[in-house]
Write an enzyme that holds these catalytic residues in place. Structure first.
Site, short mmCIF file in Angstrom:
data_model
loop_
_atom_site.label_atom_id
_atom_site.label_comp_id
_atom_site.label_asym_id
_atom_site.label_seq_id
_atom_site.Cartn_x
_atom_site.Cartn_y
_atom_site.Cartn_z
N ASN A 154 0.84 -1.17 0.04
CA ASN A 154 -0.11 0.00 0.21
C ASN A 154 0.81 1.35 0.07
O ASN A 154 0.39 2.31 -0.65
CB ASN A 154 -0.86 -0.12 1.10
CG ASN A 154 -0.28 -0.15 2.47
OD1 ASN A 154 0.91 -0.43 2.68
ND2 ASN A 154 -1.24 0.00 3.44
N GLU A 251 4.99 -4.66 11.79
CA GLU A 251 4.07 -3.62 11.50
C GLU A 251 2.99 -4.28 10.75
O GLU A 251 2.90 -4.54 9.82
CB GLU A 251 4.51 -2.54 10.79
CG GLU A 251 5.52 -1.43 11.24
CD GLU A 251 4.97 -0.57 12.62
OE1 GLU A 251 3.43 -0.56 12.75
OE2 GLU A 251 5.55 -0.10 13.37
N CYS A 285 -3.35 0.34 6.69
CA CYS A 285 -3.44 -0.62 7.82
C CYS A 285 -4.06 0.04 9.37
O CYS A 285 -4.71 -0.72 9.99
CB CYS A 285 -2.07 -0.93 8.34
SG CYS A 285 -0.92 0.39 8.62
N GLU A 459 8.08 2.05 14.58
CA GLU A 459 8.58 2.67 13.49
C GLU A 459 8.68 4.22 13.74
O GLU A 459 7.84 4.97 14.55
CB GLU A 459 8.17 2.29 12.19
CG GLU A 459 8.33 0.98 11.88
CD GLU A 459 8.06 0.79 10.42
OE1 GLU A 459 7.23 0.85 9.82
OE2 GLU A 459 9.09 0.29 9.89
P1 NAD Z 1 1.20 -9.63 3.16
O1 NAD Z 1 1.25 -10.31 4.85
O2 NAD Z 1 0.44 -10.46 2.37
O3 NAD Z 1 2.75 -9.47 2.77
C1 NAD Z 1 3.54 -8.56 3.16
C2 NAD Z 1 4.89 -8.87 2.69
O4 NAD Z 1 5.46 -10.27 3.29
C3 NAD Z 1 5.21 -9.09 1.07
O5 NAD Z 1 6.27 -8.66 0.82
C4 NAD Z 1 5.14 -10.67 1.29
O6 NAD Z 1 5.76 -11.18 -0.03
C5 NAD Z 1 6.01 -10.95 2.39
N1 NAD Z 1 5.91 -12.37 2.74
C6 NAD Z 1 4.65 -13.09 2.46
N2 NAD Z 1 4.80 -14.28 3.18
C7 NAD Z 1 6.25 -14.40 3.65
C8 NAD Z 1 7.12 -15.28 4.33
N3 NAD Z 1 6.60 -16.43 4.78
N4 NAD Z 1 8.03 -14.88 4.90
C9 NAD Z 1 8.68 -13.57 4.64
N5 NAD Z 1 8.02 -12.77 3.67
C10 NAD Z 1 6.66 -13.00 3.44
O7 NAD Z 1 0.80 -8.37 3.34
P2 NAD Z 1 -0.04 -7.36 2.14
O8 NAD Z 1 -1.16 -8.15 1.58
O9 NAD Z 1 1.23 -7.33 1.18
O10 NAD Z 1 -0.20 -6.04 3.04
C11 NAD Z 1 -1.36 -5.78 3.57
C12 NAD Z 1 -1.45 -6.03 5.00
O11 NAD Z 1 -0.03 -5.31 5.65
C13 NAD Z 1 -2.47 -5.91 5.92
O12 NAD Z 1 -2.70 -6.58 6.73
C14 NAD Z 1 -2.15 -4.31 6.43
O13 NAD Z 1 -2.73 -4.12 7.70
C15 NAD Z 1 -0.67 -4.64 6.89
N6 NAD Z 1 -0.01 -3.22 6.83
C16 NAD Z 1 0.53 -3.08 8.16
C17 NAD Z 1 1.17 -1.64 8.31
C18 NAD Z 1 1.50 -1.06 9.54
O14 NAD Z 1 2.31 -0.12 9.60
N7 NAD Z 1 1.29 -1.57 10.53
C19 NAD Z 1 1.09 -0.87 6.94
C20 NAD Z 1 0.83 -1.34 5.93
C21 NAD Z 1 0.25 -2.53 5.59
#
Ligand code: NAD
Length: 485
Positions: A154, A251, A285, A459
């Protein structure tokens, strides 16, 4: 200037773009045109090895520089990012579908803020001196080593900079893996840092899916992982990091409450609900997606909200007058459609939106449900799309208990004119980031992060320094050494 959408190579390692077409091709789809606009390749084991070797090598020399010297590089990178804000924003908009109106003010600019802020702090990082009679202890603040950053889709530029800036300020190297859905802009962050004088290898970018992330965080040469992603991914990454007792920052997701009391300034409360549900088409998020509205103001709130939704303008996100973009991907659009269907099925009252718009671009209408109850799926699960749920309440104690009745704890907000009630509410919220009479601001000067399942660590702000450095205690004796025999 403008950037080519197709990068010169899939990865940025040791100061240069590199490619290995043996890696799985990852198509980059524009969420507006639904066309493939670029291709990158997932990192092969050879690419991962290059990234780790160069980061490991570069880190020692970088850590040996003074903080002021490192800070100068970061501040130069911040200036370059601001100069190139337009080009970076256009690219970010192609990649994410977020309107240019947003990316111009919330992505590269926020990344530049982080580089500038941590660039400024780098020269001020110190240990401490602890006098113990004649003897004394001093502490050295040392880097962790090689840090891995893993990003969500995002805020690709922002996440790459929010993780890179404190890591580099403290003398670490970073290997960043962007989300496979939005792989383009982290490469530009790496390129800019290199141009600003960061030594080759100090900030590498590798592409790939979860497997590439896993390969990085299980490598013994890696000392820390910082993930922005969902809770299920967080569990896997945290567990993998635990195996090697590595430092972590998590995060993760949220289902945050936004509580609006009868005495709230209605216009501000509606603005807060819009910012907390529809900015970036709801793909934020910290969104306050459970909007608890006190019964006396409910109808006025719904009327004003639906009226304000008439000013939503969808269309080509590169058109600066457009203020609402498509979902990042077809998959994300379908996930959100599934939640909307579930809301209807479970008896929530649809007040606005609910449908896909047109048949090109992953556009969903901003959607408002009223009469939502705590047990409904749309009130419990993170949707990550433009779906706002209004829940009714009567009493302060009641709403606080219901606001906290979730496993998430990322953010929470309250709108009221009653000063003491506002502070009582935030004291009671089980969330890492709280708002009074506003919502969803995340300036680099303030810590950002979650409690409960929403995360570990913080962060931004000085707090991030604690998560990218470690203390070494040094005991200095000034007299004879006393021993029992
Ligand atoms: P996701 O969890 O599907 O993927 C996040 C990242 O993790 C990607 O780069 C993905 O390739 C990687 N990944 C996936 N499986 C992995 C593994 N087993 N080992 C290592 N890396 C792995 O999330 P998304 O769909 O890209 O993003 C949406 C999510 O992110 C939502 O839940 C949102 O709330 C969260 N988010 C949190 C924040 C925050 O600051 N708290 C900010 C933005 C998004």
């Amino acid at each position: 200037m403008t950037y080519d959408i197709q990068p010169a190579g899939s990865h940025f390692i040791d100061g240069a773009y590199v490619e290995d077409t043996a890696g799985t091709p990852i198509p980059v789809i524009c969420p507006y045109s639904e066309k493939q606009i670029a291709t990158v390749h997932a990192a092969t084991p050879a690419i991962i090895e290059q990234a780790l070797t160069s980061a490991r090598r570069a880190q020692k020399d970088w850590a040996a520089m003074t903080g002021t010297e490192r800070g100068r590089v970061l501040r130069r990178a911040a200036d370059l990012m601001r100069e190139r804000n337009h080009a970076l924003s256009v690219l970010e908009t192609h990649d994410t579908g977020k309107p240019l109106q947003e990316t111009l003010v919330a992505d590269a600019t926020s990344g530049a803020d982080a580089l500038e802020y941590f660039g400024g702090l780098a020269g001020a990082l110190t240990g401490e001196h602890i006098q113990l009679g004649e003897d004394f202890v001093y502490t050295r603040r040392e880097p962790l080593g090689v840090c891995v950053g893993i990003g969500a889709w995002n805020y690709p530029t922002q996440i790459a900079a929010w993780k890179g800036a404190p890591a580099l300020a403290c003398g670490n190297a970073m290997i960043f893996k962007p989300s496979e859905t939005t792989p383009l802009c982290a490469l530009k962050v790496a390129e800019i840092l290199h141009e600003a004088g960061a030594p080759a290898g100090i900030y590498n970018v590798v592409q790939g899916m979860g497997e590439v992330g896993q390969a990085l965080i299980t490598d013994p040469r890696v000392n820390k992982v910082s993930l922005t992603g969902s809770v299920p991914t967080g569990r896997k990454v945290y567990a993998a990091a635990a195996e090697g007792i590595r430092h972590v920052t998590m995060e993760l997701g949220g289902k945050s409450p936004l509580v609006i009391f009868d005495d709230a300034n209605l216009e501000d409360a509606v603005s807060g609900a819009i910012l907390g549900n529809f900015y970036s088409s709801g793909q934020v998020c910290s969104n306050g997606t459970r909007v608890f509205v006190q019964r006396g103001i409910k109808q006025a709130f719904l009327d004003r909200l639906t009226e304000r939704l008439k000013d939503v303008k969808m269309g080509d996100p590169q058109d600066e007058s457009v203020n609402f973009g498509p979902m990042v991907s077809q998959r994300q659009m379908e996930i959100v459609q599934g939640f909307i269907a579930k809301g209807l099925e479970e008896g929530a009252r649809l007040v606005a939106g609910g449908d896909r718009v047109g048949d090109r671009g992953y556009f969903l209408q901003p959607t408002v449900f009223a009469d939502v109850t705590d047990g409904m799926t749309i009130a419990q699960d993170e949707i990550f799309g433009p779906v706002l749920s209004v829940l009714d309440f009567d009493e302060e104690d009641e709403v606080l208990a219901r606001a906290n009745a979730t496993d998430f704890g990322l953010a929470a907000g309250v709108f009221t004119q009653d000063l003491t009630r506002a502070h009582r509410m935030v004291a009671g919220f089980e969330a890492g980031t709280c708002y009074i009479n506003t919502y969803n601001l995340a300036p680099v000067e303030a810590p950002f992060g979650g409690s409960k399942l929403s995360g570990v660590g913080r962060e931004n702000s000085k707090a991030a320094i604690e998560h990218y450095s470690q203390m070494k205690s040094v005991y200095v004796a000034m007299g004879a050494v006393e021993a029992p025999f």
